[in-house]
Design a protein around this motif. Structure first.
Motif, short mmCIF file in Angstrom:
data_model
loop_
_atom_site.label_atom_id
_atom_site.label_comp_id
_atom_site.label_asym_id
_atom_site.label_seq_id
_atom_site.Cartn_x
_atom_site.Cartn_y
_atom_site.Cartn_z
N THR B 9 -5.97 -3.16 -4.55
CA THR B 9 -6.81 -1.95 -4.51
C THR B 9 -8.17 -2.27 -3.91
OG1 THR B 9 -7.45 -2.50 -6.77
CG2 THR B 9 -5.79 -0.81 -6.51
N LEU B 10 -8.75 -1.31 -3.24
CA LEU B 10 -10.12 -1.46 -2.77
C LEU B 10 -11.05 -1.50 -3.97
CD1 LEU B 10 -10.50 0.99 0.24
CD2 LEU B 10 -10.88 -1.47 0.27
N ASP B 16 -13.26 4.66 0.42
CA ASP B 16 -11.84 4.66 0.76
C ASP B 16 -11.51 5.90 1.60
OD1 ASP B 16 -9.14 4.63 0.88
OD2 ASP B 16 -8.80 4.94 -1.26
N ARG B 38 -7.27 7.21 -4.60
CA ARG B 38 -7.57 5.93 -3.92
C ARG B 38 -6.25 5.30 -3.50
NH1 ARG B 38 -12.88 4.44 -4.02
NH2 ARG B 38 -12.53 2.24 -3.64
N GLY B 40 -4.12 2.07 -2.03
CA GLY B 40 -4.08 0.62 -1.83
C GLY B 40 -2.70 0.19 -1.37
N GLU B 73 -11.29 -6.26 -1.77
CA GLU B 73 -10.14 -5.82 -2.55
C GLU B 73 -9.94 -6.64 -3.82
OE1 GLU B 73 -7.26 -4.34 1.16
OE2 GLU B 73 -7.30 -6.44 0.60
#
Lengths: 81, 81
Positions: B9-10, B16, B38, B40, B73
């Motif tokens: 995930t960011l 994002d 979000r 990822g 990340e």
């Protein structure tokens, strides 16, 4: 407010070139014990709903209508409070 | 043979744009209760290892060396038999 976590994966029968490239790169880095790599999407959504079931339905609607391509992809939804 | 499931995930502080675009599109589809999205990556790997711990170490090495960009990340590894 619920948190939906969605994993979207390519169906087993569909070739995954990104995964193949990552696998190849890992072999070149010496990680020979990694045998197969498949790359999909992970989506987190905050959902305003009255119950866990309602949140799940909304997340599934979001997947079928926009986020996932059901011809080529499967998705799995997990709901957390 | 173990199966590693990795969610990348960011970091929260990183914008994002893909997630923002998906959120906007869901709003336009009438899914107003989806509040934040979000996006990822989800990576599945088959790993040949003698123990769950060894498999986890290998998966984490794969993430830090190639799959994840730790500046932007975070990643989470889950190991299944």
């Amino acid at each position: 407010m619920y948190k939906a976590k969605v994993n979207i994966t390519l169906r087993k029968s569909i070739l995954d070139p990104k995964g193949k490239a990552a696998h190849h790169a890992l072999q070149n880095l010496g990680l020979k014990n990694v045998k197969d790599v498949r790359i999909g999407k992970f989506i987190e959504m905050n959902i305003d709903a009255d119950s866990q079931n309602e949140a799940r339905e909304l997340a599934e609607t979001a997947c079928t209508q926009l986020l996932a391509n059901e011809v080529m992809e499967d998705f799995q939804v997990e709901i957390e409070e």
